[in-house]
Design a protein around this motif. Structure first.
Motif, PDB file in Angstrom:
ATOM      1  N   ALA A 366       0.850  -1.191   0.000  1.00 44.63           N
ATOM      2  CA  ALA A 366       0.000   0.000   0.000  1.00 44.63           C
ATOM      3  C   ALA A 366       0.889   1.246   0.000  1.00 44.63           C
ATOM      4  N   PRO A 367       0.331   2.424  -0.311  1.00 41.91           N
ATOM      5  CA  PRO A 367       1.130   3.663  -0.313  1.00 41.91           C
ATOM      6  C   PRO A 367       1.842   3.937   1.009  1.00 41.91           C
ATOM      7  N   LEU A 368       1.198   3.620   2.143  1.00 39.67           N
ATOM      8  CA  LEU A 368       1.840   3.855   3.432  1.00 39.67           C
ATOM      9  C   LEU A 368       3.059   2.952   3.620  1.00 39.67           C
ATOM     10  N   ASP A 369       3.004   1.743   3.074  1.00 40.68           N
ATOM     11  CA  ASP A 369       4.172   0.860   3.117  1.00 40.68           C
ATOM     12  C   ASP A 369       5.343   1.485   2.362  1.00 40.68           C
ATOM     13  N   PHE A 370       5.046   2.043   1.188  1.00 40.46           N
ATOM     14  CA  PHE A 370       6.091   2.684   0.397  1.00 40.46           C
ATOM     15  C   PHE A 370       6.671   3.887   1.149  1.00 40.46           C
ATOM     16  N   ALA A 371       5.809   4.665   1.779  1.00 42.92           N
ATOM     17  CA  ALA A 371       6.289   5.817   2.543  1.00 42.92           C
ATOM     18  C   ALA A 371       7.206   5.378   3.683  1.00 42.92           C
ATOM     19  N   LEU A 372       6.832   4.287   4.369  1.00 43.98           N
ATOM     20  CA  LEU A 372       7.656   3.810   5.475  1.00 43.98           C
ATOM     21  C   LEU A 372       9.003   3.312   4.992  1.00 43.98           C
ATOM     22  N   VAL A 373       9.045   2.583   3.876  1.00 47.98           N
ATOM     23  CA  VAL A 373      10.330   2.071   3.400  1.00 47.98           C
ATOM     24  C   VAL A 373      11.239   3.212   2.966  1.00 47.98           C
ATOM     25  N   VAL A 374      10.679   4.282   2.417  1.00 49.42           N
ATOM     26  CA  VAL A 374      11.496   5.442   2.049  1.00 49.42           C
ATOM     27  C   VAL A 374      12.087   6.081   3.300  1.00 49.42           C
ATOM     28  N   ILE A 375      11.282   6.232   4.345  1.00 44.86           N
ATOM     29  CA  ILE A 375      11.781   6.805   5.595  1.00 44.86           C
ATOM     30  C   ILE A 375      12.909   5.951   6.173  1.00 44.86           C
ATOM     31  N   LEU A 376      12.712   4.633   6.191  1.00 44.69           N
ATOM     32  CA  LEU A 376      13.732   3.734   6.742  1.00 44.69           C
ATOM     33  C   LEU A 376      15.009   3.765   5.914  1.00 44.69           C
ATOM     34  N   PHE A 377      14.857   3.859   4.593  1.00 46.03           N
ATOM     35  CA  PHE A 377      16.027   3.940   3.718  1.00 46.03           C
ATOM     36  C   PHE A 377      16.815   5.220   3.992  1.00 46.03           C
ATOM     37  N   VAL A 378      16.116   6.326   4.168  1.00 45.48           N
ATOM     38  CA  VAL A 378      16.782   7.598   4.486  1.00 45.48           C
ATOM     39  C   VAL A 378      17.490   7.501   5.831  1.00 45.48           C
ATOM     40  N   MET A 379      16.872   6.843   6.807  1.00 42.63           N
ATOM     41  CA  MET A 379      17.500   6.672   8.117  1.00 42.63           C
ATOM     42  C   MET A 379      18.808   5.896   8.011  1.00 42.63           C
ATOM     43  N   LEU A 380      18.823   4.895   7.143  1.00 42.53           N
ATOM     44  CA  LEU A 380      20.024   4.067   6.979  1.00 42.53           C
ATOM     45  C   LEU A 380      21.110   4.761   6.173  1.00 42.53           C
ATOM     46  N   VAL A 381      20.732   5.280   5.006  1.00 42.15           N
ATOM     47  CA  VAL A 381      21.718   5.733   4.030  1.00 42.15           C
ATOM     48  C   VAL A 381      22.163   7.168   4.277  1.00 42.15           C
ATOM     49  N   ALA A 395       9.319  -1.699  13.036  1.00 42.04           N
ATOM     50  CA  ALA A 395       8.287  -2.449  13.752  1.00 42.04           C
ATOM     51  C   ALA A 395       7.197  -1.518  14.271  1.00 42.04           C
ATOM     52  N   ALA A 396       7.609  -0.379  14.833  1.00 39.22           N
ATOM     53  CA  ALA A 396       6.626   0.589  15.319  1.00 39.22           C
ATOM     54  C   ALA A 396       5.774   1.140  14.161  1.00 39.22           C
ATOM     55  N   GLY A 397       6.445   1.443  13.045  1.00 36.59           N
ATOM     56  CA  GLY A 397       5.710   1.940  11.885  1.00 36.59           C
ATOM     57  C   GLY A 397       4.715   0.923  11.352  1.00 36.59           C
ATOM     58  N   GLY A 398       5.097  -0.358  11.356  1.00 38.84           N
ATOM     59  CA  GLY A 398       4.179  -1.404  10.925  1.00 38.84           C
ATOM     60  C   GLY A 398       2.960  -1.504  11.826  1.00 38.84           C
ATOM     61  N   MET A 399       3.153  -1.306  13.124  1.00 35.74           N
ATOM     62  CA  MET A 399       2.024  -1.344  14.045  1.00 35.74           C
ATOM     63  C   MET A 399       1.071  -0.168  13.791  1.00 35.74           C
ATOM     64  N   VAL A 400       1.660   1.004  13.521  1.00 33.63           N
ATOM     65  CA  VAL A 400       0.836   2.181  13.243  1.00 33.63           C
ATOM     66  C   VAL A 400       0.033   1.973  11.954  1.00 33.63           C
ATOM     67  N   ILE A 401       0.692   1.447  10.917  1.00 27.47           N
ATOM     68  CA  ILE A 401      -0.003   1.204   9.642  1.00 27.47           C
ATOM     69  C   ILE A 401      -1.116   0.179   9.826  1.00 27.47           C
ATOM     70  N   GLY A 402      -0.900  -0.802  10.707  1.00 23.93           N
ATOM     71  CA  GLY A 402      -1.891  -1.858  10.895  1.00 23.93           C
ATOM     72  C   GLY A 402      -3.124  -1.442  11.666  1.00 23.93           C
TER      73      GLY A 402
END
Length: 403
Positions: A366-381, A395-402
């Protein structure tokens, strides 16, 4: 020339005990935070062992990954064992495996006794961890791709490898892809220089390596014959899990049908219990092969869990210990270096394919999944935050999305 007399990296600075404690600490940290399966584990290893601690140079790490891709068994665990052996010898390999494996073993034994009847596969925090794996692997592809596919030829090998892996998904497709890429590398880079290859000190004798390879073959042949004398005993458990670990090509997930054939028809676990354990395995960090701990616990309690875990990982340990003493000689051969150049490019393509399927296709829904992966990628890179913090955020973001 024997390499076992050379100083092990880091040993001169911290001593043997200090090096082992450091390996145990770092590998246990990885064992507690490395979610996402074998492909994601290589990303975690690259970030922790290579980028942060520089225990091995980029080229050596890529060559070690290529070597472990050739060997049957859990490639990510074998890479960790190999790094531990290079760092601190036999004990270094054992400690690196123990630290990376023990957290998920303990968790799955607990699942076997406490969580058999609960469905957690759709929990929001688990979905968040899948999204973390997408970000981790994307970071690994970016870093490895820049170094391992710098020209048109290697980019072409990577793209072809990704296409073949996606369109032909069998247990042997990766092995054949890697073999063909190695042949292409021998031809394309037959005149390449090997002067820049780092000669890593491998503190294992060649004679010991030969013994390990011989023991691997002997156990594979002899155990099925010995099993007939104790069909329902510990020997039967050891044989089933050893053969499953020894015959796996193409990643940890391939072990699942092999294990199912061994434990379900024999009546050790039911089909429902097997599937429940598989779901639990997806929820814990560390190598997928620790599924054996759950099955062993269901079969024979804690002793069964220990026996099954040791048996399924023993082939991986024997193969890495057997191959490493010959690694430097092989890497310094122009033909072998050409083959490894092609193989390394193919590994990038295989990582790219696995990043899309199964990681992206099962995590980004879903779009929120894509938004979360972009945020996590920015945090890493870009923000350079530690992986464990990214795991918690995912994990926290997944709980919020759920919700």
């Amino acid at each position: 020339m024997q390499a076992e007399k050379q100083m092990v990296p880091g040993e001169h600075r911290k001593g043997k005990a200090g090096a082992l404690l450091e390996i145990l600490f770092v590998s246990a940290q990885l064992g507690l935070t490395s979610f996402g399966g074998p492909v994601a584990h290589l990303g975690y290893f690259h970030n922790e062992y290579i980028r942060r601690r520089r225990w091995m140079d980029e080229r050596s790490y890529a060559d070690l990954v290529a070597l472990c891709q050739f060997l049957p068994g859990p490639a990510s665990s074998q890479v960790g064992i190999g790094i531990g052996m290079v760092r601190a010898g036999w004990l270094g390999g054992i400690v690196a495996w123990l630290g990376f494996t023990l957290p998920s073993v303990l968790a799955l034994v607990a699942f076997a006794f406490l969580l058999q009847g609960y469905d957690i596969a759709d929990a929001g925090w688990i979905h968040g961890l899948k999204i973390v794996a997408v970000a981790i692997v994307a970071q690994a592809i970016l870093g490895m791709g820049q170094k391992l596919t710098p020209d048109r030829e290697r980019v072409g090998i990577a793209v072809i490898a990704a296409g073949v892996t996606l369109s032909w998904q069998t247990g042997y497709s990766q092995i054949l892809t890697i073999a063909v890429a190695g042949i292409a590398g021998v031809w394309l880079y037959r005149h390449s220089s090997t002067e820049n290859v780092t000669n890593l000190p491998i503190p294992i004798r060649r004679s010991s390596g030969i013994v390990c390879l011989a023991l691997f073959g002997v156990l594979l042949i002899v155990l099925p014959f010995l099993r007939g004398t104790a069909e329902a005993g510990p020997l039967a458990i050891f044989d089933s899990f050893y053969r499953s670990g020894a015959l796996v090509f193409g990643g940890g997930h391939v072990v699942l049908p092999l294990l199912e054939q061994e434990v379900v028809p024999a009546g050790w676990v039911s089909q429902a219990e097997f599937l429940a354990g598989y779901g639990a395995t997806q929820a814990v960090p560390g190598p997928l092969f620790t599924f054996a701990a759950y099955l062993g616990a269901m079969t024979a309690g804690v002793p069964g869990a220990i026996l099954a875990t040791l048996a399924i990982f023993l082939p991986a340990f024997l193969l890495v210990a057997g191959a490493l003493p010959f690694w430097n000689s092989l890497r310094r051969s122009p033909r072998m270096q050409g083959a490894l150049t092609g193989i390394n490019a193919a590994v990038v393509g295989i990582l790219l394919a696995a990043w899309y399927d199964p990681l992206w296709t099962t995590a980004i829904l879903a779009p929120l999944d894509f938004a979360l992966v972009v945020i996590l990628f920015v945090m890493l890179v870009f923000w350079k935050l530690p992986p464990w913090l990214v795991v918690v955020a995912g994990a926290a973001g997944g709980m919020v999305i759920g919700w």
